[in-house]
Design a protein around this motif. Structure first.
Motif, PDB file in Angstrom:
ATOM      1  N   ILE A   3       0.858  -1.193   0.000  1.00 25.94           N
ATOM      2  CA  ILE A   3       0.000   0.000   0.000  1.00 25.94           C
ATOM      3  C   ILE A   3       0.890   1.238   0.000  1.00 25.94           C
ATOM      4  N   GLU A   4       0.760   2.033  -1.029  1.00 27.95           N
ATOM      5  CA  GLU A   4       1.549   3.273  -1.123  1.00 27.95           C
ATOM      6  C   GLU A   4       1.004   4.293  -0.132  1.00 27.95           C
ATOM      7  N   GLU A   5       1.892   5.010   0.514  1.00 30.67           N
ATOM      8  CA  GLU A   5       1.488   5.990   1.524  1.00 30.67           C
ATOM      9  C   GLU A   5       1.033   7.282   0.853  1.00 30.67           C
ATOM     10  N   THR A   6      -0.248   7.311   0.487  1.00 33.48           N
ATOM     11  CA  THR A   6      -0.870   8.481  -0.127  1.00 33.48           C
ATOM     12  C   THR A   6      -2.174   8.783   0.599  1.00 33.48           C
ATOM     13  N   LYS A   7      -2.688   9.982   0.408  1.00 31.12           N
ATOM     14  CA  LYS A   7      -3.947  10.358   1.057  1.00 31.12           C
ATOM     15  C   LYS A   7      -5.091   9.484   0.577  1.00 31.12           C
ATOM     16  N   GLN A   8      -5.085   9.130  -0.712  1.00 28.91           N
ATOM     17  CA  GLN A   8      -6.136   8.276  -1.268  1.00 28.91           C
ATOM     18  C   GLN A   8      -6.169   6.915  -0.580  1.00 28.91           C
TER      19      GLN A   8
END
Length: 819
Positions: free
Chosen positions: A590-595
């Motif tokens: 899981i990429e650490e982005t707001k989405q």
């Protein structure tokens, strides 16, 4: 699971610890039954020479029922003529001998055999007692006599526990006077639906799925089992067992040391009992109540074997071991379930651990504070569900009896059983029988023929154990093995330099002098019959966890967020149900982005769920997620949980700061108040831990007072309502102490105001253990739940062990409404 620290504090806070010594005492020692004493029939004078046996029978029965209801809220015991007959046999014998005893004459010496005499199973107990038949010139009523007979039982710790045992629902009573009518002798038989022998397995039926005989096991022995009978940790064993699609049975647990404490002492073991659902057909029960087990039982499985089969190579203390294979008598397409038998002294069955489906919903109670999941930000499309090595094992049977050429299965099986302990479960494909005479016997045709015939005999008896296996029978030459061993002997190494013929001549010279010297150390060990089993180990071929990992990462990489959240919710459920005990949460990419905050939040929840408290790593991850959106209320709550509970506070300044952060959570509309309460009370536990070692001063005294006041504000410890009982019970449910939770809830089971959740939680609790699901408490709860919501009752019951069908009244309800 709630921390030990938390339990210790809760016990102190709620003054429950005072109950422990009371439980240890005989709670019924001061028993009285004033209502029965005023009963006109029972108040009549008792005359041993002319009395109404029915009045006496009813009075004794009512006294027992009164005590059982007073202390454990149990329903009146049912009666059956067979129970009375068993009791009558012993009451008559006592009166004849003028002696209180539960021993009779052979062949009915013990209660075990007297139950069998009347067609009952061994699952019953007998209590014997006696009392004076009269009180001289004083008044002596039926009630007085009944109390004189029952009170010695109620004052004795062991006997009162048996008389008041929840699992019993039937009673048989008989009373007889001695020849001179001075004493009255009574026998009381207690049992339940399992005491009746409705079905008897046929040991000659090859299609039977019930292990023949006792399966190498022994009946319950209180002297052996008393140390483990109240060990709540053993209830975890049923959650550790899983079966894969290939029929491999695994034991998985995240704490090998804890497992050793459960079943790792000398003589400790478990056995698995495989039971077909078809054995519990409504109209055709196929369960033999006289057996110690219900279906096909494995041989004892020891901790050392489990540890040896551990497939987890790292030093994490986790364990995943292949411990058994679904028996060949069970087709993998059939529905079956597994009970775990807890053994002591290698074969005494002390406990049966059943499948559990304990639920307690809508309880505002204090418990371990989990993070919140985010299952609302992204809408999912619906529920998502995921739609062998070879080896050779040698068994050596020493050939110690000259001329022996015939074997029985019971002579062979112990050697095989001992060897099986060294290996994980396997399937036998081929067996070689190899007879090996010692070197001086190689030319003796009589010995060779006897050994050959012995091999043929072994094949014959093993075919019953391995009916579909190919066998061969050969004779081996022991010369090479003799040379290998003798070469290391400094006195006889020279024999290894000679030819076989030269050695044989040397052994026979001077009236076999050399042979006699070598007999014990070498030659006797050369004579054996070897069973060589060609096997396939039963290894897991499909890994569900690997599959869902792949599907989640695939969905998220393809930006299919609804599918990814559906899969992630499935993973969360499996972790909560403890099906995924060793799930590798970090492999969710899981990429650490707001989405991705919902996915990161749920990943954080899964990482924290099996832990007792937040770690520095967990706290750091919570901070990272919060940094992506500082206004996200779920992230704020989770971060507060992590920082508040990561460690015991170091000073009052830190306490004040963390308390302020917790209090602010009450202003967040997306965060349920009860979740904040849970966090708050857990933080108070840490504050009290801090105060234990803090110096005594006015600041700390005030803090202590305020902390206890806050706890009382958060949750009222007084059990003055069913709601309060439910809250407290939930704490013990989460701690695994189901028995205590049941004790707390039982007084309210007849209260018409209790919620449906209370009733169904109680059903799920009492369905976890034979002591309860065979009792009238479970039957009563089922009847109440059926009136509340029959359909949901079926859902709850489906999660419990099918062994609840052994309760006849419950079985009737299930068959009428749930099938």
């Amino acid at each position: 699971m709630i921390k030990n620290l938390f339990f210790s504090f809760i016990f102190t806070l709620l003054t429950i610890s005072a109950l422990a010594p009371v439980r240890a005492q005989v709670i019924s020692a001061d028993f009285e039954a004033p209502e029965l004493k005023e009963n006109a029939k029972y108040a009549q004078n008792f005359n041993p020479g002319n009395y109404d046996s029915k009045i006496l029978y009813d009075c004794i029965s009512d006294v027992i029922d009164y005590a059982r209801h007073k202390y454990y809220y149990l329903e009146p015991l049912k009666h059956h003529r067979l129970f009375d007959s068993v009791a009558g046999m012993q009451a008559t014998y006592q009166a004849m001998k003028n002696m209180k005893t539960d021993i009779n004459l052979a062949p009915y010496k013990t209660t075990f055999y007297r139950l069998k005499k009347y067609g009952l199973s061994h699952r019953g107990i007998e209590l014997v007692t006696r009392a004076k038949a009269h009180a001289g010139t004083k008044e002596y009523s039926y009630f007085d006599l009944s109390m004189e007979l029952i009170m010695p039982l109620l004052k004795n710790a062991k006997l009162s526990a048996q008389l008041l045992d929840k699992q019993y629902s039937y009673v048989g009573i008989a009373v007889e006077s001695d020849e001179f009518m001075r004493m009255m002798y009574a026998s009381i038989i207690l049992g339940n639906d399992r005491t009746f022998q409705e079905y008897k397995s046929n040991p000659f039926d090859k299609r039977s799925v019930i292990t023949k005989g006792k399966g190498g096991l022994d009946y319950y022995d209180e002297s052996v089992c008393r140390k483990c009978i109240n060990d709540n940790s053993l209830e975890l064993l049923s959650t550790m067992i899983s079966v894969d699609n290939d029929g491999d049975v695994y034991l998985e647990y995240n704490d090998a040391k804890a497992l050793k404490r459960m079943i790792g002492r000398d003589g400790d073991a478990i056995a698995l009992d495989f039971i077909l659902m078809s054995q519990y057909e409504c109209n055709d029960m196929g369960v033999d109540n006289d057996k110690i087990f219900r279906g096909t039982v494995t041989k004892p499985i020891y901790y050392d074997k489990i540890l040896k089969a551990n497939e987890i190579a790292d030093k994490s203390n986790r364990i995943k071991a292949l411990i058994a294979k679904v028996p060949e008598s069970i087709d993998l397409s059939e529905d079956f379930f597994i009970n775990v038998l807890v053994l002591k002294n290698k074969k005494v069955v002390c406990r049966t651990i059943y499948k559990k489906g304990i639920t307690a919903h809508n309880v505002k109670s204090s418990e371990k504070v989990n993070f919140l999941v985010d299952d609302v930000t992204i809408t999912n499309p619906g529920e998502w569900v995921p739609v062998a090595e070879k080896d050779v094992i040698e068994v050596i049977i020493p050939y110690t009896t000259p001329g022996k050429n015939s074997y029985k299965l019971e002579e062979i099986e112990p050697f095989i059983a001992e060897k099986e302990k060294e290996y994980p479960a396997f399937e036998v494909n081929q067996i070689e029988i190899i007879s090996s005479p010692s070197i001086e016997q190689l030319s003796n045709q009589t010995i060779l023929r006897n050994m050959q015939r012995g091999g043929e005999s072994i094949i014959k008896v093993l075919k019953s154990k391995y009916p579909n296996v190919q066998f061969t029978n050969t004779t081996a030459d022991s010369w090479e093995s003799f040379k290998a061993e003798i070469n290391n002997d400094q006195d006889y190494y020279y024999l290894g330099l000679m030819t076989k013929e030269e050695v044989i001549r040397s052994l026979r010279e001077r009236n076999n002098e050399l042979a006699k010297e070598l007999e014990e150390e070498y030659l006797s060990k050369q004579r054996y019959i070897k069973i060589v089993m060609h096997v396939n180990y039963l290894i897991d071929g499909n890994n569900e966890q690997e599959f869902v990992l792949y599907k989640f990462n695939q969905a998220l990489s393809e930006d299919n967020l609804p599918m990814a959240i559906a899969i992630q919710k499935y993973i969360i459920r499996q972790i909560e149900y403890q099906r995924y005990r060793n799930f590798q949460v970090d492999r969710l990419v899981i990429e650490e982005t707001k989405q991705n905050i919902p996915f990161l939040t749920n990943q954080l929840y899964m990482s924290y769920y099996p832990l007792e408290k937040p770690t520095e790593e967990i706290t750091s991850k919570a901070q990272t997620i919060l940094n992506l959106d500082p206004r996200n209320q779920i992230s704020i709550f989770n971060h507060c949980v992590a920082t508040a509970l990561v460690q015991i506070p170091e000073n009052t300044t830190e306490i004040a700061k963390k308390q302020s952060d917790i209090d602010k959570l009450y202003t967040l509309d997306a965060i349920p108040k009860d979740r904040v309460n849970n966090l708050n009370i857990e933080f108070q536990v840490l504050v009290l831990e801090y105060l234990k070692n803090a110096p005594q001063n006015s600041e700390h005294t005030t803090l202590s007072t305020n902390t206890f006041a806050k706890i009382k504000e958060i949750r009222n410890p007084v059990m003055d309502s069913w709601e309060a009982a439910y809250k407290l019970a939930k704490i013990f449910i989460d701690g695994g102490d189901y028995d205590y939770a049941i004790d707390i809830m039982t007084p309210f089971i007849d209260n018409s105001r209790v919620s449906d959740d209370f009733i169904f939680a109680y059903v799920s609790l009492t369905g976890h253990k034979e002591e309860y699901f065979m009792s009238s408490l479970f039957t009563k709860a089922i009847k109440i739940a059926k009136e509340r919501d029959a359909r949901f009752l079926c859902v709850v019951l489906d999660k419990l062990t099918p062994c609840i069908y052994d309760n006849a009244e419950v079985r009737e309800i299930i068959c009428d409404f749930c099938r």
